[in-house]
Write a protein that holds these residues in place. Sequence first.
Motif, PDB file in Angstrom:
ATOM      1  N   LEU A  20       0.835  -1.208   0.000  1.00  0.00           N
ATOM      2  CA  LEU A  20       0.000   0.000   0.000  1.00  0.00           C
ATOM      3  C   LEU A  20       0.868   1.256   0.000  1.00  0.00           C
ATOM      4  N   LEU A  33      -6.872  10.506  -8.409  1.00  0.00           N
ATOM      5  CA  LEU A  33      -7.033   9.211  -7.746  1.00  0.00           C
ATOM      6  C   LEU A  33      -7.460   9.394  -6.296  1.00  0.00           C
ATOM      7  N   SER A  36     -11.436  10.769  -4.010  1.00  0.00           N
ATOM      8  CA  SER A  36     -12.414  10.054  -3.189  1.00  0.00           C
ATOM      9  C   SER A  36     -12.013  10.078  -1.716  1.00  0.00           C
ATOM     10  N   ASN A  43      -3.422   5.830   1.002  1.00  0.00           N
ATOM     11  CA  ASN A  43      -2.652   4.598   0.785  1.00  0.00           C
ATOM     12  C   ASN A  43      -1.281   4.683   1.453  1.00  0.00           C
TER      13      ASN A  43
ATOM     14  N   ASP B   7      -8.259  -2.804  -9.204  1.00  0.00           N
ATOM     15  CA  ASP B   7      -6.969  -2.686  -9.868  1.00  0.00           C
ATOM     16  C   ASP B   7      -6.047  -3.820  -9.441  1.00  0.00           C
ATOM     17  N   ILE B   9      -3.384  -3.618  -7.719  1.00  0.00           N
ATOM     18  CA  ILE B   9      -3.003  -3.487  -6.314  1.00  0.00           C
ATOM     19  C   ILE B   9      -4.061  -4.130  -5.399  1.00  0.00           C
ATOM     20  N   SER B  12      -3.748  -7.799  -5.571  1.00  0.00           N
ATOM     21  CA  SER B  12      -2.553  -8.261  -4.871  1.00  0.00           C
ATOM     22  C   SER B  12      -2.847  -8.445  -3.384  1.00  0.00           C
ATOM     23  N   ILE B  13      -3.574  -7.492  -2.794  1.00  0.00           N
ATOM     24  CA  ILE B  13      -3.885  -7.579  -1.366  1.00  0.00           C
ATOM     25  C   ILE B  13      -4.784  -8.784  -1.098  1.00  0.00           C
ATOM     26  N   ALA B  16      -2.750 -11.895  -1.409  1.00  0.00           N
ATOM     27  CA  ALA B  16      -1.850 -12.040  -0.257  1.00  0.00           C
ATOM     28  C   ALA B  16      -2.600 -12.645   0.917  1.00  0.00           C
ATOM     29  N   PRO B 196      -9.985   3.357   8.465  1.00  0.00           N
ATOM     30  CA  PRO B 196      -9.797   4.548   7.621  1.00  0.00           C
ATOM     31  C   PRO B 196     -11.086   5.000   6.939  1.00  0.00           C
ATOM     32  N   TYR B 416     -15.261   6.317  -0.436  1.00  0.00           N
ATOM     33  CA  TYR B 416     -14.041   6.884   0.144  1.00  0.00           C
ATOM     34  C   TYR B 416     -12.744   6.170  -0.206  1.00  0.00           C
ATOM     35  N   CYS B 417     -12.843   4.952  -0.754  1.00  0.00           N
ATOM     36  CA  CYS B 417     -11.613   4.193  -0.926  1.00  0.00           C
ATOM     37  C   CYS B 417     -11.037   4.337  -2.324  1.00  0.00           C
ATOM     38  N   PRO B 418      -9.829   4.871  -2.446  1.00  0.00           N
ATOM     39  CA  PRO B 418      -9.139   4.831  -3.735  1.00  0.00           C
ATOM     40  C   PRO B 418      -8.619   3.406  -3.940  1.00  0.00           C
ATOM     41  N   PRO B 419      -8.195   3.057  -5.153  1.00  0.00           N
ATOM     42  CA  PRO B 419      -7.589   1.734  -5.352  1.00  0.00           C
ATOM     43  C   PRO B 419      -6.496   1.547  -4.312  1.00  0.00           C
ATOM     44  N   GLY B 420      -6.316   0.366  -3.821  1.00  0.00           N
ATOM     45  CA  GLY B 420      -5.349   0.162  -2.749  1.00  0.00           C
ATOM     46  C   GLY B 420      -6.120  -0.039  -1.459  1.00  0.00           C
ATOM     47  N   LEU B 421      -6.610   1.054  -0.900  1.00  0.00           N
ATOM     48  CA  LEU B 421      -7.425   0.954   0.301  1.00  0.00           C
ATOM     49  C   LEU B 421      -8.689   0.140   0.024  1.00  0.00           C
ATOM     50  N   LEU B 424      -7.989  -3.415   0.411  1.00  0.00           N
ATOM     51  CA  LEU B 424      -7.889  -3.768   1.824  1.00  0.00           C
ATOM     52  C   LEU B 424      -9.274  -3.934   2.448  1.00  0.00           C
TER      53      LEU B 424
END
Lengths: 71, 651
Positions: A20, A33, A36, A43, B7, B9, B12-13, B16, B196, B416-421, B424
């Motif tokens: 992350l 990006l 939002s 991240n 995405d 990312i 991947s999470i 994992a 978050p 609220y969550c961008p890619p990545g979060l 998660l």
Amino acid sequence: MGLDIRWPIGLMFTLIGALLAIYGLVTGSNTALYQSSLGININLIWGAVLLVFGVGMLLGAITGAKKPPGK
Amino acid sequence: MQAIHLDLIDYSILIAYVVFVVGIGLTLGKYMKSSSDFLTSARSIPTWVTGLAFISANLGALELVGMAASGAKYGIGTAHFYWVGAIPAMIFLAVFMMPFYYGSKARSVPEYLNMRFDQRVRGLNSVAFAVMTIFASGISMNALAKLLNQLLGWDYNAALWVCSGVVLIYVLKGGLTSAIYTEVLQFFMIVLGFAPVVYLGLKDVGGWHAMNSSLQQVAVNPAALALNDKPFAANAWTSAWQPLIGGPSSNPMGVDMFAMVFGLGFVLSFGYWCTNFLVVQRAMAAKNMAAARNTPLVASVPKMFFPFLVIVPGMIAVALTSIPSKNYRIPPPILSAAVYAKAVDAVKSASPADAPAAVKAVGEALGTKVYADKVTALVAENAATKLSDEQIQNRLYYTIAENDYDGVILSLVKKYCPPGLLGLALTALLASFMSGMAGNVTAFNTVWTYDIYQAYFAPNKSDAHYMWMGKFITVVGILLSILAAYFASMYNNAMDIIQLVFGFVNAPLFATFLLGMFWKRTTSTGAFFGLFGGIGASALFHALTTTHSNVDAAGHVVNGMKGGYLNVLSQFPSEMAQNFWLAAFAFTACFVLTLVLSLATARTKSDADLKGLVYSLTPKIKSDSLVWYQQPGVVGTILLICCIILNVIFW
């Protein structure tokens, strides 16, 4: 029971946290990006938090393995 | 619900996480030498691990979704399910009941019932429990597969079988320990995955106080957001106790004080936390008596603060909806693209001159209630300046005057969550669905192997045989869960009936345990028939009562599923109130019946037989040698005080 659970927890959150945070670093300049998340590079910040948590768990597992199991 | 794009990312999470849970299972597999290793973790796990698993086994994904939904519908009052409906019971389990469960060396809750009473009581409890766990796990897996299907466009069947397959691998390899370890992993995933989102949501509405002042405006006119059709006092969503004091009509739950404190706080709460093997099994896996007793106490710390993680999102959603500039609403029911297309046509062909006809046409096209003012404005605007179909559809989304509360949590994640979060948060959700299945299956395989198979079909076999049976039934349990998931997806109504029946079976159960553990005179016959009587009493209560909204103008019952199918002797303001009163009634019936029957029948177990099983016949555990923070009595009292302080703060 054989496996100290702090190992998998620590390893997993270290890995996910690093993923992350690196993703946050790479995409940090992309303001669209992070619209939002209210303009916050969540991240990077949250990845760092997970990384610290994961490393903390790993340290606990390492020190725990050195000492004989208590009580 | 529009599809979400993931995405690399995010995947991947997700991957994992799956790799780690499978890895845990495979590693633990090496240590599984006996049936007790596999089914009961050989009582070897440290307190903090069993404590977090204890709470995590209960924090399924459906709980996450449901609590956010209730947070929107009822506000902070939902926290009663934690501060009244969980903490006191968890402390009671730790201080008073764990000594019997753990000290008796029973391997399961039904086995304790066999020691205290007889095979009949055990049989009734174990069969009901086994069936219940399969359905619970099926319901959860169905919800997961549906979610993955709607959200990510995955194939329903593939999602169901792949997720079940992952659970199968790690449970089959590592048994209960595997399930407990992944529950702890899931606990951290949920907390760290959703914190978050809550933080960003709170920041967006302007902080805690701004959220509360928005909610106070909503409370006096909840109809504006289709939350409730009648107005309340300003603090109805932001105070936990004050709206209850005013009676059922002054809080959105429609519940009175007695139902809340006795029905939920005592009967339902103690019945679940102190007798449900799914959670108690976690404490029984602890490495010694002190660890077993401290398990629910460790668990109650996060439990106390969960409302801020799971209920507050619902409150944020309401506050956001009430602020037009936020461009958010509590999601409406999911409608297909075809329905929206029809409604877009209805808007285009409607005449702004005849507003009531336009509202009616659009409402019919959507098939839902609509906000008349918003439809009128949309039609007028479209007549003035031609809007594109897409614009109309976006506006239509805000005209629907119905809410799909179960969509709240995901809509916030999406917002609220961008890619990545996003990866998660979704992984956290997926994790809790899968660990819900693992938890149920591990409780099921223990009860099946020890309480049904060993007790009735094949006593006195070798341990290797029971180990084999434990593994075999794990596979069967997962297959049955998949079957139950298909059943749930096809027969919605049948599923409601099944859950209703489980409600009847569970409601009186705590009376049996209470009398059994604290009154040595309780006889097996009294317990068995008392329990049956209690179950009958719940069914009868449900058949004779219903809710106000379930009776039409002519006085007829609309839906028999909501009670009153024999006759309507009493009407409750809400289903929740009906449930709480049903529990109170069933408990009392079972309690009185067990008491009377016990006095009327002869004891079959002597005082010596009951040593270690009944409070007055068990030597008190000396915990003076432990430091104060390891003494359950001391810690329990401190936790209870903390819980009371929380209640006072949100008074």
